[in-house]
Design a protein around this motif. Sequence first.
Motif, mmCIF file in Angstrom:
data_model
loop_
_atom_site.group_PDB
_atom_site.id
_atom_site.type_symbol
_atom_site.label_atom_id
_atom_site.label_comp_id
_atom_site.label_asym_id
_atom_site.label_seq_id
_atom_site.Cartn_x
_atom_site.Cartn_y
_atom_site.Cartn_z
ATOM 1 N N ARG A 179 0.860 -1.179 0.000
ATOM 2 C CA ARG A 179 0.000 0.000 0.000
ATOM 3 C C ARG A 179 0.901 1.236 0.000
ATOM 4 N NH1 ARG A 179 -3.488 -2.190 4.860
ATOM 5 N NH2 ARG A 179 -4.883 -3.565 3.733
ATOM 6 N N PRO A 180 0.376 2.358 -0.456
ATOM 7 C CA PRO A 180 1.157 3.599 -0.365
ATOM 8 C C PRO A 180 1.537 3.884 1.089
ATOM 9 C CG PRO A 180 -0.732 3.904 -1.808
ATOM 10 C CD PRO A 180 -0.894 2.552 -1.149
ATOM 11 N N ALA A 181 2.700 4.493 1.268
ATOM 12 C CA ALA A 181 3.219 4.815 2.593
ATOM 13 C C ALA A 181 3.523 6.306 2.650
ATOM 14 C CB ALA A 181 4.498 4.013 2.862
ATOM 15 N N THR A 182 3.751 6.815 3.836
ATOM 16 C CA THR A 182 4.322 8.154 3.934
ATOM 17 C C THR A 182 5.803 7.956 4.218
ATOM 18 O OG1 THR A 182 3.860 8.371 6.293
ATOM 19 C CG2 THR A 182 2.175 9.185 4.789
ATOM 20 N N ALA A 183 6.627 8.752 3.560
ATOM 21 C CA ALA A 183 8.077 8.601 3.710
ATOM 22 C C ALA A 183 8.741 9.954 3.553
ATOM 23 C CB ALA A 183 8.609 7.628 2.662
ATOM 24 N N ARG A 184 9.638 10.262 4.486
ATOM 25 C CA ARG A 184 10.432 11.484 4.365
ATOM 26 C C ARG A 184 11.749 11.311 5.095
ATOM 27 N NH1 ARG A 184 10.038 14.900 8.997
ATOM 28 N NH2 ARG A 184 8.433 14.207 10.431
ATOM 29 N N ARG A 185 12.760 12.034 4.627
ATOM 30 C CA ARG A 185 14.049 12.016 5.321
ATOM 31 C C ARG A 185 13.924 12.832 6.588
ATOM 32 N NH1 ARG A 185 19.458 12.138 1.945
ATOM 33 N NH2 ARG A 185 20.209 12.435 4.050
ATOM 34 N N ILE A 186 14.636 12.386 7.611
ATOM 35 C CA ILE A 186 14.662 13.115 8.883
ATOM 36 C C ILE A 186 16.104 13.203 9.363
ATOM 37 C CG2 ILE A 186 12.310 12.465 9.567
ATOM 38 C CD1 ILE A 186 13.581 10.323 11.437
ATOM 39 N N ALA A 187 16.337 14.119 10.287
ATOM 40 C CA ALA A 187 17.646 14.193 10.942
ATOM 41 C C ALA A 187 17.804 12.958 11.825
ATOM 42 C CB ALA A 187 17.731 15.456 11.788
ATOM 43 N N PRO A 188 19.040 12.546 12.098
ATOM 44 C CA PRO A 188 19.218 11.399 12.999
ATOM 45 C C PRO A 188 18.487 11.646 14.322
ATOM 46 C CG PRO A 188 21.293 11.987 11.971
ATOM 47 C CD PRO A 188 20.311 13.073 11.612
ATOM 48 N N PRO A 189 17.572 10.750 14.707
ATOM 49 C CA PRO A 189 16.801 10.961 15.936
ATOM 50 C C PRO A 189 17.643 10.690 17.181
ATOM 51 C CG PRO A 189 16.204 8.876 14.922
ATOM 52 C CD PRO A 189 17.171 9.532 13.990
ATOM 53 N N PRO A 190 17.293 11.341 18.289
ATOM 54 C CA PRO A 190 18.019 11.114 19.539
ATOM 55 C C PRO A 190 17.561 9.825 20.217
ATOM 56 C CG PRO A 190 16.310 12.751 19.886
ATOM 57 C CD PRO A 190 16.260 12.369 18.426
ATOM 58 N N LEU A 191 18.084 8.705 19.745
ATOM 59 C CA LEU A 191 17.694 7.398 20.266
ATOM 60 C C LEU A 191 18.733 6.870 21.253
ATOM 61 C CD1 LEU A 191 16.587 5.699 16.924
ATOM 62 C CD2 LEU A 191 15.097 6.587 18.720
ATOM 63 N N TRP A 192 18.346 5.845 21.960
ATOM 64 C CA TRP A 192 19.234 5.096 22.835
ATOM 65 C C TRP A 192 20.294 4.397 21.981
ATOM 66 C CZ3 TRP A 192 14.068 4.560 21.934
ATOM 67 C CH2 TRP A 192 13.715 3.545 21.048
ATOM 68 N N ASP A 193 21.397 4.035 22.591
ATOM 69 C CA ASP A 193 22.421 3.269 21.879
ATOM 70 C C ASP A 193 21.907 1.855 21.644
ATOM 71 O OD1 ASP A 193 24.200 5.384 21.884
ATOM 72 O OD2 ASP A 193 25.161 4.752 23.747
ATOM 73 N N ARG A 194 22.211 1.324 20.490
ATOM 74 C CA ARG A 194 21.831 -0.057 20.202
ATOM 75 C C ARG A 194 22.985 -0.965 20.574
ATOM 76 N NH1 ARG A 194 20.840 -3.055 14.527
ATOM 77 N NH2 ARG A 194 22.899 -3.830 15.008
ATOM 78 N N VAL A 195 22.656 -2.105 21.162
ATOM 79 C CA VAL A 195 23.653 -3.104 21.518
ATOM 80 C C VAL A 195 23.296 -4.393 20.791
ATOM 81 C CG1 VAL A 195 24.712 -4.398 23.404
ATOM 82 C CG2 VAL A 195 23.977 -2.039 23.775
ATOM 83 N N PRO A 196 24.152 -4.854 19.871
ATOM 84 C CA PRO A 196 25.402 -4.241 19.429
ATOM 85 C C PRO A 196 25.114 -3.053 18.517
ATOM 86 C CG PRO A 196 24.944 -6.170 18.084
ATOM 87 C CD PRO A 196 23.857 -6.101 19.134
ATOM 88 N N PRO A 197 26.087 -2.138 18.413
ATOM 89 C CA PRO A 197 25.859 -0.974 17.559
ATOM 90 C C PRO A 197 25.790 -1.353 16.087
ATOM 91 C CG PRO A 197 28.102 -0.986 18.432
ATOM 92 C CD PRO A 197 27.378 -2.132 19.065
#
Length: 181
Positions: A103-121
């Motif tokens: 189905r159609p989606a909404t999509a746009r570029r964004i600045a890197p969000p302030p997320l938690w660190d992923r383990v493993p990175p």
Amino acid sequence: MTRLLLFNKPYGVLSQFTDRGSETARATLSDYIDVPGVYPAGRLDRDSEGLLILTDDGALQARIASPRHKLPKTYLVQVEGEPDEAALEALRRGVTLKDGPTRPATARRIAPPPLWDRVPPVRYRKSVPDAWIKLTITEGRNRQVRRMTAAVDFPTLRLVRWRIGEWEIGDLGLGEWREIG
């Protein structure tokens, strides 16, 4: 009274309470949530992070999980490369996957969000740029977002579900849950 829990699922955690079929123990919901009688409404792949809703209401569980209800799900997606407008427009129109068109989606570029660190990175490569997009879909096929970004030649590096319908992860820390009502 219906119980509804929002959970910020970490990378590597299965979207179920037990792990059957693995010789080595993998993290499950039971490592984080000790609330009897609730079950996940839908799934989130082991290598995806973010919002998972749990409830004790079977009808609500079906409404959230079923593609029939077209409940929007929003993802923050780190992709390899830098998607141009043509790639984003293809996602907006819907792309054709092996199991048919999306189905159609909404999509746009964004600045890197302030997320938690992923383990493993996520593996960082100096010679390969990456970018973030915000993608909202109204269906939930197996690994759909990953397959959609790959179909427009921008493979997913990190996938975080941020919102399901009216429910958003907000300030929930990684591995945390809260009951709403």
